[in-house]
Design a protein around this motif. Sequence first.
Motif, PDB file in Angstrom:
ATOM      1  N   ARG A  11      27.952  35.584  42.021  1.00 41.70           N
ATOM      2  CA  ARG A  11      29.331  36.040  41.822  1.00 41.70           C
ATOM      3  C   ARG A  11      30.008  36.170  43.166  1.00 41.70           C
ATOM      4  O   ARG A  11      29.407  36.619  44.138  1.00 41.70           O
ATOM      5  CB  ARG A  11      29.352  37.399  41.131  1.00 41.70           C
ATOM      6  CG  ARG A  11      28.955  37.349  39.675  1.00 41.70           C
ATOM      7  CD  ARG A  11      28.886  38.740  39.073  1.00 41.70           C
ATOM      8  NE  ARG A  11      30.103  39.507  39.140  1.00 41.70           N
ATOM      9  CZ  ARG A  11      31.042  39.519  38.188  1.00 41.70           C
ATOM     10  NH1 ARG A  11      30.887  38.783  37.108  1.00 41.70           N
ATOM     11  NH2 ARG A  11      32.118  40.268  38.311  1.00 41.70           N
ATOM     12  N   ASP A  12      31.247  35.809  43.225  1.00 34.55           N
ATOM     13  CA  ASP A  12      32.070  35.987  44.413  1.00 34.55           C
ATOM     14  C   ASP A  12      33.056  37.107  44.083  1.00 34.55           C
ATOM     15  O   ASP A  12      34.114  36.869  43.507  1.00 34.55           O
ATOM     16  CB  ASP A  12      32.792  34.680  44.750  1.00 34.55           C
ATOM     17  CG  ASP A  12      33.599  34.767  46.027  1.00 34.55           C
ATOM     18  OD1 ASP A  12      33.942  35.887  46.465  1.00 34.55           O
ATOM     19  OD2 ASP A  12      33.923  33.694  46.573  1.00 34.55           O
ATOM     20  N   GLU A  13      32.656  38.335  44.407  1.00 37.37           N
ATOM     21  CA  GLU A  13      33.444  39.501  44.020  1.00 37.37           C
ATOM     22  C   GLU A  13      34.851  39.470  44.601  1.00 37.37           C
ATOM     23  O   GLU A  13      35.808  39.843  43.929  1.00 37.37           O
ATOM     24  CB  GLU A  13      32.729  40.804  44.415  1.00 37.37           C
ATOM     25  CG  GLU A  13      31.440  41.060  43.657  1.00 37.37           C
ATOM     26  CD  GLU A  13      31.618  41.206  42.155  1.00 37.37           C
ATOM     27  OE1 GLU A  13      32.707  41.619  41.692  1.00 37.37           O
ATOM     28  OE2 GLU A  13      30.662  40.915  41.418  1.00 37.37           O
ATOM     29  N   ALA A  14      35.001  39.019  45.846  1.00 37.13           N
ATOM     30  CA  ALA A  14      36.339  38.950  46.442  1.00 37.13           C
ATOM     31  C   ALA A  14      37.216  37.946  45.685  1.00 37.13           C
ATOM     32  O   ALA A  14      38.387  38.224  45.414  1.00 37.13           O
ATOM     33  CB  ALA A  14      36.246  38.572  47.918  1.00 37.13           C
ATOM     34  N   ALA A  18      40.626  38.744  43.495  1.00 35.21           N
ATOM     35  CA  ALA A  18      41.863  37.983  43.697  1.00 35.21           C
ATOM     36  C   ALA A  18      42.315  37.344  42.380  1.00 35.21           C
ATOM     37  O   ALA A  18      43.511  37.324  42.063  1.00 35.21           O
ATOM     38  CB  ALA A  18      41.665  36.919  44.770  1.00 35.21           C
ATOM     39  N   PHE A  19      41.357  36.835  41.599  1.00 34.77           N
ATOM     40  CA  PHE A  19      41.669  36.256  40.296  1.00 34.77           C
ATOM     41  C   PHE A  19      42.324  37.287  39.389  1.00 34.77           C
ATOM     42  O   PHE A  19      43.343  37.021  38.742  1.00 34.77           O
ATOM     43  CB  PHE A  19      40.387  35.705  39.658  1.00 34.77           C
ATOM     44  CG  PHE A  19      40.496  35.462  38.185  1.00 34.77           C
ATOM     45  CD1 PHE A  19      41.173  34.352  37.693  1.00 34.77           C
ATOM     46  CD2 PHE A  19      39.942  36.345  37.278  1.00 34.77           C
ATOM     47  CE1 PHE A  19      41.287  34.136  36.340  1.00 34.77           C
ATOM     48  CE2 PHE A  19      40.046  36.133  35.917  1.00 34.77           C
ATOM     49  CZ  PHE A  19      40.723  35.025  35.447  1.00 34.77           C
ATOM     50  N   VAL A  20      41.737  38.483  39.317  1.00 38.28           N
ATOM     51  CA  VAL A  20      42.282  39.552  38.463  1.00 38.28           C
ATOM     52  C   VAL A  20      43.720  39.853  38.872  1.00 38.28           C
ATOM     53  O   VAL A  20      44.616  39.937  38.021  1.00 38.28           O
ATOM     54  CB  VAL A  20      41.392  40.820  38.537  1.00 38.28           C
ATOM     55  CG1 VAL A  20      42.107  42.029  37.944  1.00 38.28           C
ATOM     56  CG2 VAL A  20      40.062  40.574  37.838  1.00 38.28           C
ATOM     57  N   ALA A  45      36.317  39.590  33.540  1.00 36.44           N
ATOM     58  CA  ALA A  45      35.506  39.160  34.683  1.00 36.44           C
ATOM     59  C   ALA A  45      34.230  39.985  34.852  1.00 36.44           C
ATOM     60  O   ALA A  45      33.399  39.663  35.698  1.00 36.44           O
ATOM     61  CB  ALA A  45      36.342  39.238  35.970  1.00 36.44           C
ATOM     62  N   ALA A  46      34.073  41.030  34.047  1.00 41.87           N
ATOM     63  CA  ALA A  46      32.895  41.898  34.168  1.00 41.87           C
ATOM     64  C   ALA A  46      31.687  41.270  33.477  1.00 41.87           C
ATOM     65  O   ALA A  46      31.817  40.667  32.415  1.00 41.87           O
ATOM     66  CB  ALA A  46      33.191  43.260  33.547  1.00 41.87           C
ATOM     67  N   LEU A  56      36.728  51.358  35.244  1.00 44.21           N
ATOM     68  CA  LEU A  56      37.948  50.544  35.412  1.00 44.21           C
ATOM     69  C   LEU A  56      38.784  51.080  36.576  1.00 44.21           C
ATOM     70  O   LEU A  56      39.263  50.305  37.412  1.00 44.21           O
ATOM     71  CB  LEU A  56      38.761  50.537  34.124  1.00 44.21           C
ATOM     72  CG  LEU A  56      38.205  49.693  32.992  1.00 44.21           C
ATOM     73  CD1 LEU A  56      38.875  50.049  31.668  1.00 44.21           C
ATOM     74  CD2 LEU A  56      38.367  48.204  33.303  1.00 44.21           C
ATOM     75  N   ALA A  57      38.959  52.393  36.631  1.00 45.65           N
ATOM     76  CA  ALA A  57      39.740  52.999  37.711  1.00 45.65           C
ATOM     77  C   ALA A  57      39.116  52.699  39.070  1.00 45.65           C
ATOM     78  O   ALA A  57      39.830  52.354  40.023  1.00 45.65           O
ATOM     79  CB  ALA A  57      39.855  54.506  37.491  1.00 45.65           C
ATOM     80  N   ASP A  58      37.791  52.805  39.163  1.00 43.93           N
ATOM     81  CA  ASP A  58      37.105  52.514  40.433  1.00 43.93           C
ATOM     82  C   ASP A  58      37.286  51.062  40.835  1.00 43.93           C
ATOM     83  O   ASP A  58      37.584  50.758  41.992  1.00 43.93           O
ATOM     84  CB  ASP A  58      35.614  52.825  40.327  1.00 43.93           C
ATOM     85  CG  ASP A  58      35.313  54.309  40.298  1.00 43.93           C
ATOM     86  OD1 ASP A  58      36.217  55.120  40.632  1.00 43.93           O
ATOM     87  OD2 ASP A  58      34.180  54.668  39.929  1.00 43.93           O
ATOM     88  N   ARG A  59      37.097  50.146  39.894  1.00 45.27           N
ATOM     89  CA  ARG A  59      37.201  48.725  40.220  1.00 45.27           C
ATOM     90  C   ARG A  59      38.619  48.319  40.598  1.00 45.27           C
ATOM     91  O   ARG A  59      38.809  47.395  41.381  1.00 45.27           O
ATOM     92  CB  ARG A  59      36.707  47.873  39.055  1.00 45.27           C
ATOM     93  CG  ARG A  59      35.210  47.998  38.886  1.00 45.27           C
ATOM     94  CD  ARG A  59      34.682  47.134  37.789  1.00 45.27           C
ATOM     95  NE  ARG A  59      33.280  47.476  37.545  1.00 45.27           N
ATOM     96  CZ  ARG A  59      32.445  46.735  36.872  1.00 45.27           C
ATOM     97  NH1 ARG A  59      32.835  45.590  36.352  1.00 45.27           N
ATOM     98  NH2 ARG A  59      31.204  47.122  36.693  1.00 45.27           N
ATOM     99  N   LEU A  60      39.597  49.005  40.013  1.00 46.68           N
ATOM    100  CA  LEU A  60      40.987  48.631  40.268  1.00 46.68           C
ATOM    101  C   LEU A  60      41.662  49.513  41.312  1.00 46.68           C
ATOM    102  O   LEU A  60      42.794  49.235  41.708  1.00 46.68           O
ATOM    103  CB  LEU A  60      41.779  48.684  38.952  1.00 46.68           C
ATOM    104  CG  LEU A  60      41.377  47.624  37.942  1.00 46.68           C
ATOM    105  CD1 LEU A  60      42.031  47.890  36.596  1.00 46.68           C
ATOM    106  CD2 LEU A  60      41.751  46.235  38.460  1.00 46.68           C
ATOM    107  N   GLY A  61      40.994  50.568  41.743  1.00 48.95           N
ATOM    108  CA  GLY A  61      41.629  51.493  42.679  1.00 48.95           C
ATOM    109  C   GLY A  61      42.881  52.094  42.055  1.00 48.95           C
ATOM    110  O   GLY A  61      43.916  52.214  42.703  1.00 48.95           O
TER     111      GLY A  61
END
Length: 185
Positions: A11-14, A18-20, A45-46, A56-61
Motif C-alpha cells: 500500500r502507498d499510504e501517501a 491524496a486519492f481520498v 480505501a481501508a 475515521l477522525a484519526d485518519r482524516l485529521g
Amino acid sequence: MEPQMPQRPQRDEAALRAFVEDMARLLGDWGFPRMAGRVVFTLMAADERSLSAGELADRLGASPAAISGAVRYLGQLGMLTREHIPGSRRDRYRLVDDSWYEVTVAKMTLLKTLADAAGEGAAAAGGPDTVAGARLAGMRDFYDWIQDNMPSLLDQWAAVKAAKAGQPPPEATGPAVADSTVRPW
C-alpha cells in the motif's frame, strides 16, 4: 531453485491519502459534502471492512462532530451502515455492499424530477419552438432518455459484476424503482 511466493502488493499510504482528498474534492465540485466524500473514500480505501468514528477522525485529521455529520449524511443516502460493537458504547461504520449501485437506483427519482421540471419550464417559455423552450425541452428529453435507459444499464452492470465473480447473470429487474425518501445531493 525454489519458486518464490508472490508478494502482497504494498500500500502507498501517501498516494491513498491524496486519492481520498482528490475524490472528495471532485465530489465536492459536484455538490456532494466534502467531509462525506472524505469519509466514503477513506472507507473505500481501508483494508478493514469497517471503521469507528474515532478511526475515521484519526485518519482524516477531523473533529468528531465533522465525522458525525458525514456518517449521518451517508447513512441517509443509504451508502453507509452503522454496526454496534457488542459490549461497547461505540459503533463502527461500513459501506453498504454495492453502495454506488444503490445510490444510482435511488437517484432515479431525481432524474424524473429534473425531466418534469424542465418540461414545465419549456412550456412556460413558450414551448419547444422558442429558444429557451427548445433548450429546456432538450434537457427534459435527455433526462427522460437517461431514465428510460438506466434500468437496462443497471441490468448490464449486474451481469458484468456476476461474470467477474464467476456467477451466472441475475434476472433482469425491469424498471428501476426509485426511493423517494433519499434526498438528492
